[in-house]
Design an enzyme around this catalytic site. Structure first.
Site, PDB file in Angstrom:
ATOM      1  N   HIS A 186       0.855  -1.199   0.000  1.00  0.00           N
ATOM      2  CA  HIS A 186       0.000   0.000   0.000  1.00  0.00           C
ATOM      3  C   HIS A 186       0.885   1.241   0.000  1.00  0.00           C
ATOM      4  O   HIS A 186       2.078   1.162   0.275  1.00  0.00           O
ATOM      5  CB  HIS A 186      -0.881   0.023   1.252  1.00  0.00           C
ATOM      6  CG  HIS A 186      -0.099   0.165   2.523  1.00  0.00           C
ATOM      7  ND1 HIS A 186       0.617  -0.874   3.080  1.00  0.00           N
ATOM      8  CD2 HIS A 186       0.120   1.235   3.327  1.00  0.00           C
ATOM      9  CE1 HIS A 186       1.221  -0.449   4.174  1.00  0.00           C
ATOM     10  NE2 HIS A 186       0.945   0.824   4.356  1.00  0.00           N
TER      11      HIS A 186
ATOM     12  N   ASP B 113       0.965   5.193   1.826  1.00  0.00           N
ATOM     13  CA  ASP B 113       0.356   5.869   2.963  1.00  0.00           C
ATOM     14  C   ASP B 113      -0.341   7.139   2.472  1.00  0.00           C
ATOM     15  O   ASP B 113       0.260   7.927   1.747  1.00  0.00           O
ATOM     16  CB  ASP B 113       1.417   6.224   4.010  1.00  0.00           C
ATOM     17  CG  ASP B 113       1.969   4.971   4.703  1.00  0.00           C
ATOM     18  OD1 ASP B 113       1.355   3.892   4.568  1.00  0.00           O
ATOM     19  OD2 ASP B 113       3.010   5.080   5.374  1.00  0.00           O
TER      20      ASP B 113
ATOM     21  N   HIS C 196       4.829   0.081  -0.166  1.00  0.00           N
ATOM     22  CA  HIS C 196       5.617  -0.738   0.762  1.00  0.00           C
ATOM     23  C   HIS C 196       4.748  -1.828   1.376  1.00  0.00           C
ATOM     24  O   HIS C 196       3.524  -1.790   1.284  1.00  0.00           O
ATOM     25  CB  HIS C 196       6.268   0.148   1.825  1.00  0.00           C
ATOM     26  CG  HIS C 196       5.315   1.027   2.583  1.00  0.00           C
ATOM     27  ND1 HIS C 196       4.743   2.158   2.031  1.00  0.00           N
ATOM     28  CD2 HIS C 196       4.818   0.936   3.832  1.00  0.00           C
ATOM     29  CE1 HIS C 196       3.943   2.725   2.912  1.00  0.00           C
ATOM     30  NE2 HIS C 196       3.963   2.000   4.024  1.00  0.00           N
TER      31      HIS C 196
ATOM     32  N   ARG D 129       7.998  -8.869  15.402  1.00  0.00           N
ATOM     33  CA  ARG D 129       8.412  -7.529  15.008  1.00  0.00           C
ATOM     34  C   ARG D 129       7.464  -6.530  15.620  1.00  0.00           C
ATOM     35  O   ARG D 129       6.251  -6.750  15.657  1.00  0.00           O
ATOM     36  CB  ARG D 129       8.359  -7.437  13.490  1.00  0.00           C
ATOM     37  CG  ARG D 129       8.785  -6.109  12.902  1.00  0.00           C
ATOM     38  CD  ARG D 129       8.839  -6.235  11.375  1.00  0.00           C
ATOM     39  NE  ARG D 129       9.661  -5.171  10.793  1.00  0.00           N
ATOM     40  CZ  ARG D 129       9.166  -4.015  10.409  1.00  0.00           C
ATOM     41  NH1 ARG D 129       7.887  -3.750  10.547  1.00  0.00           N
ATOM     42  NH2 ARG D 129       9.955  -3.099   9.891  1.00  0.00           N
TER      43      ARG D 129
HETATM   44  C1  GA4 Z   1      -2.289   2.892   5.500  1.00  0.00           C
HETATM   45  C2  GA4 Z   1      -1.491   3.848   6.411  1.00  0.00           C
HETATM   46  C3  GA4 Z   1      -1.994   3.857   7.860  1.00  0.00           C
HETATM   47  O1  GA4 Z   1      -1.575   2.653   8.524  1.00  0.00           O
HETATM   48  C4  GA4 Z   1      -3.547   3.943   7.924  1.00  0.00           C
HETATM   49  C5  GA4 Z   1      -4.108   2.718   7.216  1.00  0.00           C
HETATM   50  C6  GA4 Z   1      -5.642   2.548   7.196  1.00  0.00           C
HETATM   51  C7  GA4 Z   1      -6.126   1.569   8.296  1.00  0.00           C
HETATM   52  O2  GA4 Z   1      -5.395   0.711   8.727  1.00  0.00           O
HETATM   53  O3  GA4 Z   1      -7.314   1.714   8.667  1.00  0.00           O
HETATM   54  C8  GA4 Z   1      -6.008   2.054   5.770  1.00  0.00           C
HETATM   55  C9  GA4 Z   1      -4.685   2.208   4.921  1.00  0.00           C
HETATM   56  C10 GA4 Z   1      -3.792   3.075   5.777  1.00  0.00           C
HETATM   57  C11 GA4 Z   1      -4.940   2.844   3.533  1.00  0.00           C
HETATM   58  C12 GA4 Z   1      -6.271   2.401   2.827  1.00  0.00           C
HETATM   59  C13 GA4 Z   1      -7.397   2.087   3.837  1.00  0.00           C
HETATM   60  C14 GA4 Z   1      -7.148   2.851   5.132  1.00  0.00           C
HETATM   61  C15 GA4 Z   1      -6.534   0.631   5.631  1.00  0.00           C
HETATM   62  C16 GA4 Z   1      -7.219   0.656   4.298  1.00  0.00           C
HETATM   63  C17 GA4 Z   1      -7.580  -0.410   3.601  1.00  0.00           C
HETATM   64  C18 GA4 Z   1      -4.015   4.130   9.359  1.00  0.00           C
HETATM   65  C19 GA4 Z   1      -3.978   5.014   6.989  1.00  0.00           C
HETATM   66  O4  GA4 Z   1      -4.162   6.189   7.232  1.00  0.00           O
HETATM   67  O5  GA4 Z   1      -4.187   4.482   5.726  1.00  0.00           O
END
Ligand code: GA4
Length: 334
Positions: free
Chosen positions: A209, A211, A266, A276
């Site tokens: 994904h 960020d 990443h 981890r």
């Molecule tokens: C990825 C980055 C952060 O961990 C996060 C994640 C969020 C979640 O875990 O709820 C998301 C992911 C993240 C991106 C797309 C969406 C939202 C899970 C998901 C499938 C907290 C964020 O801001 O986006």
């Protein structure tokens, strides 16, 4: 040393998602924050890799160790205790499920807003459910990592030749900035051996994904697991020693720099030998902030690649998407 409890496997082998193996790259940009050249190196790394290692960052090891220990105490609790702040909304405690669209991973985690002015009920619940030591470990750490975040963002602006060197950092230091802290615990996964011997690749801890925020600053207790995707599509593993940070460009920074900086894909692989623990600070602007390419980075001849969206608009859409989805389409003009 970490003592890890095992997440029960039961019939949950659906979590096992084989993926192609990666190559190890030893030469990866490492920036010493006290180096006068830092801003130039940071810009180069963000253009090329969308990420870099950071040393000499000034965050005391003790703050990190305290938070790691408090987080471990939290994760060692029985499941029913942790589940008080479950399911995550997205804040709170989560296990094996990521987001709200059926993405799964070999991990458990908690996610908190760090800005007390805009904190969510689930974040508060998680803080209240834990000890005073837990709360102060979270608080002391986030204060310092937020400063670091702003310092890095200032160097980025300077390195890009932007006059107002606080263009990025002011978004994080704003009163209503939407920043959060995530602690991921990847337990030892006994399935890894099985999949490896079958030569099916590796197991996913946290799937690929980008960020969505401006910037992410990662600290991990274990060298193995984190991987980034290079521009040619190959995956490389990032070895991080316990004292370094790993900085990742988020989607909003790619937009604001009109594509100069790359928001990098990443992922994290599950591990056979040791668990981890990673601590990630996500720097995001306030929800009503308009995000668009900075005018000073769009020259007359150059076109602005993205349209304007508020962080709220982008965040809402991003949180409805699958983890690996390309969310940039939302910002694209055509
Ligand atoms: C990825 C980055 C952060 O961990 C996060 C994640 C969020 C979640 O875990 O709820 C998301 C992911 C993240 C991106 C797309 C969406 C939202 C899970 C998901 C499938 C907290 C964020 O801001 O986006």
């Amino acid at each position: 040393a970490l003592i890890s409890h095992q997440i029960a496997l039961n019939d949950e082998s659906f979590l096992v998602k084989p993926c192609k193996p990666s190559t190890l790259v030893t030469e990866f940009p490492e920036v010493d924050l006290s180096d006068p050249q830092a801003k130039t190196l940071i810009v180069k790394a963000c253009q090329h890799f969308g990420s870099f290692k950071l040393v000499n960052h000034g965050v005391p090891q003790e703050l990190v160790t305290n938070l790691q220990n408090e987080a471990l105490k939290f994760f060692m609790q029985p499941q029913f205790q942790k589940q008080k702040a479950c399911p995550p909304d997205p804040y709170g405690y989560g296990s094996k499920r990521i987001g709200s669209n059926n993405d799964v991973g070999w991990l458990e985690y908690f996610l908190l807003n760090t800005n007390l002015d805009v904190i969510s009920p689930k974040s508060l619940l998680l803080l209240e459910q834990n000890s005073e030591n837990f709360r102060s470990a979270v608080n002391n750490y986030t204060v310092r990592v937020k400063n670091l975040c702003c310092e890095v963002l200032k160097q980025m602006a300077e390195g890009l030749g932007i006059e107002a060197k606080n263009v990025f950092s002011k978004l994080i230091s704003s009163e209503r900035s939407d920043c959060c802290l995530r602690v991921n615990h990847y337990p030892i996964c006994s399935k890894v051996e099985e999949v490896k011997t079958l030569n099916e690749g590796n197991l996913i801890g946290f799937g690929e994904h980008t960020d969505p925020q401006i910037i992410s600053i990662i600290r991990a207790n274990n060298t193995a697991g984190l991987e980034i995707c290079l521009q040619d599509g190959t995956w490389v593993s990032i070895s991080l020693d316990h004292a370094s940070y790993f900085v990742i460009v988020g989607d909003l920074l790619q937009v604001m720099t009109n594509g100069r900086f790359k928001s990098v894909k990443h992922r994290v692989l599950a591990n056979l030998c040791s668990s981890r623990l990673s601590i990630i600070y996500f720097g995001g602007p306030s929800l009503d902030e308009n995000i668009a390419p900075l005018p000073s980075l769009v020259s007359k001849e150059e076109e602005s690649l993205y349209k304007k969206l508020t962080w709220q608009e982008y965040k809402n859409a991003a949180y409805k998407s699958r983890l690996s989805e390309n969310r940039f389409r939302l910002f694209e003009k055509y």
